[in-house]
Enzyme design. Structure first.
Site, PDB file in Angstrom:
ATOM      1  N   GLY A  71      38.025  46.453  49.600  1.00 29.79           N
ATOM      2  CA  GLY A  71      37.480  47.635  49.766  1.00 29.79           C
ATOM      3  C   GLY A  71      35.853  47.512  50.426  1.00 29.79           C
ATOM      4  O   GLY A  71      35.813  48.425  51.259  1.00 29.79           O
ATOM      5  N   ASN A 151      33.545  55.271  41.018  1.00 30.60           N
ATOM      6  CA  ASN A 151      34.057  54.179  40.153  1.00 30.60           C
ATOM      7  C   ASN A 151      33.346  54.159  38.786  1.00 30.60           C
ATOM      8  O   ASN A 151      34.071  53.573  37.695  1.00 30.60           O
ATOM      9  CB  ASN A 151      33.653  52.789  40.712  1.00 30.60           C
ATOM     10  CG  ASN A 151      32.234  52.928  41.262  1.00 30.60           C
ATOM     11  OD1 ASN A 151      31.951  53.763  42.223  1.00 30.60           O
ATOM     12  ND2 ASN A 151      31.494  52.184  40.837  1.00 30.60           N
ATOM     13  N   GLN A 179      39.200  53.331  44.220  1.00 30.94           N
ATOM     14  CA  GLN A 179      39.392  53.613  42.950  1.00 30.94           C
ATOM     15  C   GLN A 179      40.662  54.703  42.594  1.00 30.94           C
ATOM     16  O   GLN A 179      41.242  54.736  41.709  1.00 30.94           O
ATOM     17  CB  GLN A 179      38.057  54.291  42.133  1.00 30.94           C
ATOM     18  CG  GLN A 179      37.010  53.248  41.771  1.00 30.94           C
ATOM     19  CD  GLN A 179      37.466  52.110  40.839  1.00 30.94           C
ATOM     20  OE1 GLN A 179      38.498  52.452  40.174  1.00 30.94           O
ATOM     21  NE2 GLN A 179      36.697  51.035  40.901  1.00 30.94           N
ATOM     22  N   HIS A 201      42.774  44.855  44.391  1.00 31.81           N
ATOM     23  CA  HIS A 201      42.666  44.254  42.720  1.00 31.81           C
ATOM     24  C   HIS A 201      42.246  45.535  41.906  1.00 31.81           C
ATOM     25  O   HIS A 201      42.143  45.131  40.834  1.00 31.81           O
ATOM     26  CB  HIS A 201      41.392  43.201  42.950  1.00 31.81           C
ATOM     27  CG  HIS A 201      40.138  43.773  43.025  1.00 31.81           C
ATOM     28  ND1 HIS A 201      39.061  44.003  41.887  1.00 31.81           N
ATOM     29  CD2 HIS A 201      39.330  43.995  44.118  1.00 31.81           C
ATOM     30  CE1 HIS A 201      38.244  44.337  42.421  1.00 31.81           C
ATOM     31  NE2 HIS A 201      37.963  44.412  43.768  1.00 31.81           N
ATOM     32  N   THR A 237      44.117  34.939  61.005  1.00 30.67           N
ATOM     33  CA  THR A 237      45.592  34.812  60.665  1.00 30.67           C
ATOM     34  C   THR A 237      45.911  35.739  59.406  1.00 30.67           C
ATOM     35  O   THR A 237      45.305  35.386  58.276  1.00 30.67           O
ATOM     36  CB  THR A 237      45.945  33.526  60.470  1.00 30.67           C
ATOM     37  OG1 THR A 237      45.501  32.719  61.600  1.00 30.67           O
ATOM     38  CG2 THR A 237      47.502  33.291  60.417  1.00 30.67           C
ATOM     39  N   CYS A 322      19.955  46.270  31.683  1.00 25.05           N
ATOM     40  CA  CYS A 322      18.682  45.550  30.736  1.00 25.05           C
ATOM     41  C   CYS A 322      17.870  44.857  31.710  1.00 25.05           C
ATOM     42  O   CYS A 322      18.144  43.972  32.210  1.00 25.05           O
ATOM     43  CB  CYS A 322      19.186  44.839  29.802  1.00 25.05           C
ATOM     44  SG  CYS A 322      19.154  45.805  28.441  1.00 25.05           S
TER      45      CYS A 322
END
Ligand SMILES: Cc1ncc(COP(=O)(O)O)c(C=O)c1O
Length: 373
Positions: A71, A151, A179, A201, A237, A322
C-alpha cells in the site's frame, strides 16, 4: 494461550489457500518471468494469471494493474508519479485530514518540493464533504486523493460522489483502498476512480506485495526506474511467489459473503460494551457507513494504552500513544473533533474472516472484568 487476535486492520494472517497457491513458486518454479525459456514461461504465466485475478476483483483490464510492494508504495507512486509527470509548473494536490501516513508523508515531501496541499476537513463521523472538495479545486489542481476506508475507524468516504466532482473538473482521482479491498465492494468503475491502491497483507496475502490500478490513458512517472518490467511502470523482476499470493487472495476476496458474519460479531461486541458502560463508551466513526469488521470505541474512564497493558489476552490497537508525561491522540480522531479525554481512551477492535463467536465472547469477558475492576 495466545492472545485473541482482533487487529486485522493492522495485518492479516496468510490464508491457507494463498499459502498453497504459493508453494510451487517457493520450490519448483523459480524462473525469471522475463526469460524466454521454459523456466521463465512458467513464472510469466503465473504472474499474468495473478494480474487477471486482481483485475477481476476490481473489474478492470489486467493491463491496468501494476504490482508493487504494498500500500505505501502504491500511494507514493500515485502522488509522486502525478507530481513528476505534471505539465504545469505549479502542483496542487487535494487530500484529507484522516489519511494514512502512507499518503500524509509523501504529501509533506511534495510540499517541500513546492507542491501545495489542501487537507480537507471531516465531520464528526470522519467523512469529507463533496462540496468542500469542489470548492477547494483550483486551476493548479493536479490530483485528488481520498482514502476509501479509514484504517482506524473504518469510516467509508463518499468516494463515488467525490470522484464525480473530480470527473466534472477533468481531474485524476485516487483512492487508497488498502483497508477496503476484501471487506466491501471495490469495483473501479462503480467507485469512478482513476487510481486505486491495494495492500496484500490486509487481505490474507503476505507482506511485501500490493498493486496499483491505473486507469488506461492515465500517465504516471515511475517511482522505480530500471528495466521495462510492468510495461515500464515499475522496474524490478516480478516475484511470481508474491504475485500468485496476491492473485489468490483477490480471488478469495471476491466473495464478500463472510463479511455478514464478521459484522454480526462486531456488532455483538459493540452492544455488549454499550450495555456494560452506557454513555461511558462512545463509538468513533460512522454508525453504518463503515467497514463491517471495524469497531473503534472510546472508554471515557480509561486510557487506551492502560487498557492494552492490563489485557495481554487481547491483541488490539489504541487510538493514542503514550509519551513521557501525556497521552497523544491520533490525528484521525483529532480531525473528527474527538476530545482529548475520549481520544486517549480509544481502542480499535478489528475482526477478520477467522474470528469466531467464542473469541468474541472471551474478549467480552476479559473486557468486562477489566471495566468492572
Ligand atoms: C489505509 C492504509 N493505507 C496504506 C497502508 C500501508 O500499506 P502497506 O503496509 O502495505 O505499505 C495501510 C497500512 O496500514 C493502511 O491502513
Amino acid at each position: 494461550m495466545k492472545p485473541i487476535y482482533l487487529d486485522y486492520n493492522a495485518t492479516t494472517p496468510i490464508d491457507p489457500e494463498v499459502a498453497e497457491a504459493m508453494r510451487p513458486y517457493l520450490f519448483e518454479h523459480f524462473g525469471n518471468p522475463s526469460s524466454s525459456h521454459w523456466y521463465g514461461i512458467q513464472t510469466k504465466k503465473a504472474v499474468d494469471e495473478a494480474r487477471r485475478q486482481v483485475a477481476d476483483l476490481l473489474h478492470c483490464n489486467p493491463e491496468e494493474v501494476v504490482f508493487t510492494s504494498g500500500g505505501s508504495e502504491s500511494n507514493n507512486q500515485v502522488l509522486k508519479g502525478v507530481f513528476f509527470n505534471r505539465q504545469v509548473p505549479k502542483a496542487h494536490i487535494i487530500t484529507t485530514q484522516v489519511e494514512h501516513p502512507a499518503i500524509v508523508e509523501p504529501c509533506r515531501f511534495l510540499e517541500r518540493l513546492g507542491a501545495k496541499i489542501t487537507w480537507l476537513p471531516v465531520d464528526s463521523s470522519g467523512r469529507v464533504n463533496a462540496n468542500d472538495l469542489g470548492n477547494s479545486i483550483t486551476t493548479d489542481t493536479v490530483l485528488i486523493s481520498i482514502m476509501h476506508a479509514n484504517n482506524e475507524t473504518g469510516t467509508l468516504q463518499p468516494i463515488e460522489e467525490c470522484a464525480q466532482v473530480a470527473r466534472e473538473h477533468g481531474l485524476p482521482f485516487h483512492t487508497d483502498a488498502a483497508q477496503s479491498v476484501g471487506k466491501v465492494p471495490t469495483r473501479v468503475d462503480e467507485l469512478g476512480v482513476d487510481f486505486l491502491s491495494i495492500a496484500g497483507h490486509k487481505l490474507y496475502a503476505p507482506k511485501g506485495i500490493g498493486a496499483l490500478y491505473i486507469r488506461e490513458g492515465r500517465q504516471l512517472e515511475p517511482l522505480i526506474h530500471g528495466a521495462g518490467h510492468e510495461q515500464g511502470r515499475r522496474a524490478g523482476t516480478e516475484s511470481a511467489l508474491l504475485t500468485v499470493a496476491l492473485g489468490e487472495a483477490c480471488a478469495l476476496a471476491g466473495d464478500l459473503s463472510g463479511m455478514d458474519n464478521v459484522r454480526i460479531l462486531r456488532d455483538r461486541l459493540w452492544r455488549t460494551l454499550k450495555d456494560c458502560c452506557g454513555d461511558r463508551v462512545v463509538l468513533n466513526g460512522h454508525p453504518d457507513q463503515r467497514l463491517p469488521n471495524t469497531l473503534n470505541v472510546s472508554f471515557l474512564d480509561h486510557q487506551g494504552p492502560e487498557l492494552l497493558a492490563a489485557l495481554p489476552e487481547l491483541a488490539v490497537s489504541t487510538g493514542s500513544a503514550c509519551h513521557a508525561d501525556r497521552v497523544e491522540i491520533s490525528p484521525v480522531l483529532k480531525a473528527m473533533g474527538v476530545s482529548p479525554e475520549a481520544g486517549a481512551g480509544a481502542v480499535r477492535f478489528s475482526l477478520g474472516r477467522a474470528t469466531t463467536l467464542q473469541e468474541v465472547e472471551i474478549a467480552i469477558e476479559h473486557l468486562a472484568q477489566f471495566l468492572a475492576a
